[in-house]
Design a protein around this motif. Structure first.
Motif, PDB file in Angstrom:
ATOM      1  N   ARG A  79       0.823  -1.216   0.000  1.00 60.64           N
ATOM      2  CA  ARG A  79       0.000   0.000   0.000  1.00 60.64           C
ATOM      3  C   ARG A  79       0.855   1.264   0.000  1.00 60.64           C
ATOM      4  N   ARG A  80       1.925   1.246   0.775  1.00 63.66           N
ATOM      5  CA  ARG A  80       2.783   2.428   0.835  1.00 63.66           C
ATOM      6  C   ARG A  80       3.574   2.608  -0.467  1.00 63.66           C
ATOM      7  N   ILE A  81       4.020   1.516  -1.053  1.00 68.69           N
ATOM      8  CA  ILE A  81       4.746   1.602  -2.324  1.00 68.69           C
ATOM      9  C   ILE A  81       3.832   2.111  -3.429  1.00 68.69           C
ATOM     10  N   ILE A  82       2.614   1.597  -3.471  1.00 70.92           N
ATOM     11  CA  ILE A  82       1.654   2.056  -4.482  1.00 70.92           C
ATOM     12  C   ILE A  82       1.370   3.543  -4.311  1.00 70.92           C
ATOM     13  N   ARG A  83       1.325   3.990  -3.076  1.00 75.79           N
ATOM     14  CA  ARG A  83       1.036   5.405  -2.815  1.00 75.79           C
ATOM     15  C   ARG A  83       2.182   6.310  -3.242  1.00 75.79           C
ATOM     16  N   LEU A  84       3.426   5.881  -3.061  1.00 75.03           N
ATOM     17  CA  LEU A  84       4.560   6.783  -3.241  1.00 75.03           C
ATOM     18  C   LEU A  84       5.349   6.579  -4.533  1.00 75.03           C
ATOM     19  N   GLN A  85       5.550   5.335  -4.946  1.00 68.83           N
ATOM     20  CA  GLN A  85       6.516   5.078  -6.005  1.00 68.83           C
ATOM     21  C   GLN A  85       6.170   5.620  -7.389  1.00 68.83           C
ATOM     22  N   PRO A  86       4.907   5.648  -7.803  1.00 68.06           N
ATOM     23  CA  PRO A  86       4.637   6.188  -9.139  1.00 68.06           C
ATOM     24  C   PRO A  86       5.168   7.607  -9.332  1.00 68.06           C
ATOM     25  N   MET A  87       4.990   8.479  -8.344  1.00 68.08           N
ATOM     26  CA  MET A  87       5.473   9.850  -8.473  1.00 68.08           C
ATOM     27  C   MET A  87       6.985   9.937  -8.264  1.00 68.08           C
ATOM     28  N   VAL A  88       7.566   8.996  -7.529  1.00 63.20           N
ATOM     29  CA  VAL A  88       9.024   8.934  -7.408  1.00 63.20           C
ATOM     30  C   VAL A  88       9.642   8.734  -8.791  1.00 63.20           C
ATOM     31  N   ILE A  89       9.036   7.856  -9.573  1.00 62.46           N
ATOM     32  CA  ILE A  89       9.528   7.587 -10.927  1.00 62.46           C
ATOM     33  C   ILE A  89       9.423   8.840 -11.792  1.00 62.46           C
ATOM     34  N   TYR A 305       1.702  16.006  -2.537  1.00 66.23           N
ATOM     35  CA  TYR A 305       2.842  15.108  -2.730  1.00 66.23           C
ATOM     36  C   TYR A 305       3.417  15.213  -4.140  1.00 66.23           C
ATOM     37  N   PRO A 306       2.594  15.234  -5.188  1.00 64.92           N
ATOM     38  CA  PRO A 306       3.154  15.369  -6.542  1.00 64.92           C
ATOM     39  C   PRO A 306       3.997  16.626  -6.739  1.00 64.92           C
ATOM     40  N   VAL A 307       3.543  17.773  -6.243  1.00 61.17           N
ATOM     41  CA  VAL A 307       4.326  18.995  -6.450  1.00 61.17           C
ATOM     42  C   VAL A 307       5.620  18.946  -5.643  1.00 61.17           C
ATOM     43  N   TYR A 308       5.569  18.354  -4.473  1.00 60.38           N
ATOM     44  CA  TYR A 308       6.773  18.263  -3.658  1.00 60.38           C
ATOM     45  C   TYR A 308       7.840  17.406  -4.328  1.00 60.38           C
ATOM     46  N   ILE A 309       7.424  16.271  -4.913  1.00 56.41           N
ATOM     47  CA  ILE A 309       8.400  15.312  -5.428  1.00 56.41           C
ATOM     48  C   ILE A 309       8.779  15.578  -6.882  1.00 56.41           C
ATOM     49  N   THR A 310       8.148  16.562  -7.538  1.00 63.85           N
ATOM     50  CA  THR A 310       8.496  16.858  -8.939  1.00 63.85           C
ATOM     51  C   THR A 310       9.062  18.258  -9.152  1.00 63.85           C
ATOM     52  N   HIS A 311       8.841  19.176  -8.235  1.00 61.14           N
ATOM     53  CA  HIS A 311       9.156  20.586  -8.512  1.00 61.14           C
ATOM     54  C   HIS A 311      10.654  20.878  -8.593  1.00 61.14           C
ATOM     55  N   TYR A 312      11.485  20.043  -7.962  1.00 60.25           N
ATOM     56  CA  TYR A 312      12.884  20.432  -7.837  1.00 60.25           C
ATOM     57  C   TYR A 312      13.647  20.353  -9.152  1.00 60.25           C
TER      58      TYR A 312
END
Length: 372
Positions: A79-89, A305-312
């Protein structure tokens, strides 16, 4: 506290979005400060990370404390991987796509001489959330995720999930209180004794940075988890407005104490120790009644979460351009400010597009395939 795991906290979603947007603004303005703490506008914006850890502990506790009789360890981590990993990629791909546009003779001289194959290797490793060391530092900043700096917080987030799943969920409230107290003491000790006068750091694999990262993780996550167990529900009027204003004030306050670092460190320690758990408490005990406010909170929660993990990826480009052009007098601050606004808007837009057309569909597909 026997809160339903199905209860949705609209205000906490909105607060997460408020904090994420402040982080984007902080990083844009950081380009103009050029590492000078006193000149940084939204001076304590990096403390949003510590708020995220408090919020994470609370949400994990609310969502999973009462589900372990029906859920396995594997189910929890899925559940945690599904929540986080797509946007990590996506964050890693964006970092790779913009990498060579970030080249700067002043700030990132290493980029021009980095082979594409090495950059792509770092990108693929970034997909997995495995941190990299000095041999794969393709930026020169010592980041464990050189293509997407903020990924370091996800590294510690996963550590928190492991601690929760294997140890923390099994502890009594008294034991959890004791651990939280010890972690709080360690936090204050660090903030008032560190020469840098604050908690900024945690993004490298060296011992000093790892200590900062664990110090920033443990008390916030533990306090949020403890709050999820012991909080007695009440009702706080105008909770969304009140908590949002308080969030902005504590993050935007100028650096304190002049050249006396411990004063600023004490401030940051107390904000993490007291204010952030209070913000979560206020947000968890409020209600949004206005339909417009609900839409705002939902939008903020969706992009948080998406803006945090993509904006940099865009921050790297903008910062390199500012350093090479504004600092040297080639471009005015007014022109740079316009491009700063553009960078802000692009960051929000990309995050919204990513969540609606990629993250939500992918998570839905993964949940259908891998979760019963």
């Amino acid at each position: 506290m026997n809160q339903s795991s199905n209860k949705h906290y609209e205000i906490l979603d909105g607060l997460r979005g408020v904090a994420a947007i402040i982080v984007v603004a902080f990083h844009i303005l950081e380009a103009f400060a050029l590492g000078k703490h006193k000149e940084q506008i939204i001076n304590h914006g990096y403390l949003a990370v510590d708020f995220f850890f408090v919020l994470s502990g609370f949400v994990i506790g609310i969502a999973y404390n009462n589900r372990w009789d029906k859920m396995t360890l594997g189910g929890f981590f899925k559940r945690r991987i599904i929540r986080l990993q797509p946007m990590v990629i996506i964050g890693s791909i964006l970092g790779a796509a913009t990498y060579y546009f970030q080249a700067s003779p002043t700030l990132f001289p290493i980029i021009e001489n980095t082979p594409v194959t090495k950059m792509l290797l770092v990108m693929v490793i970034g997909f997995t959330m495995l941190p990299v060391g000095k041999s794969l530092d393709i930026r020169g900043w010592g980041e464990m995720y050189p293509l997407n700096g903020p990924g370091w917080t996800l590294f510690f987030e996963y550590i928190a999930y492991a601690l929760y799943a294997f140890v923390l969920r099994k502890l009594s409230n008294k034991a959890l209180m004791l651990l939280t107290f010890i972690a709080g003491c360690a936090l204050i000790q660090f903030t008032v004794t560190t020469p840098q006068g604050g908690v900024a750091g945690g993004w490298s694999l060296d011992p000093e940075q790892l200590r900062i990262g664990f110090t920033r993780l443990l008390y916030p996550f533990l306090s949020g988890l403890l709050l999820s167990r012991i909080m007695k529900p009440t009702f706080i009027k105008n909770a969304f407005l009140l908590s949002s204003i308080l969030m902005f004030v504590v993050l935007a306050l100028p650096r304190l104490g002049g050249d006396t670092n411990w004063i600023n460190g004490l401030y940051e320690g107390l904000v993490i120790l007291i204010v952030f758990p209070l913000l979560v408490y206020i947000g968890a005990n409020g209600e949004i009644k206005s339909e417009k406010a609900k839409k705002v909170a939902k939008f903020l929660g969706d992009i948080s979460y998406p803006v945090y993990i993509t904006h940099y990826a865009f921050i790297y480009v903008f910062t390199a351009w500012v350093v090479d052009n504004v600092a040297t007098g080639k471009t005015s601050y007014e022109v740079a400010a316009v491009w700063g606004v553009v960078t802000f808007v692009v960051s929000i837009a990309v995050a919204y597009i990513a969540v609606k057309f990629y993250d939500e569909p992918v998570r839905k597909w993964c949940a259908k395939k891998w979760l019963k």
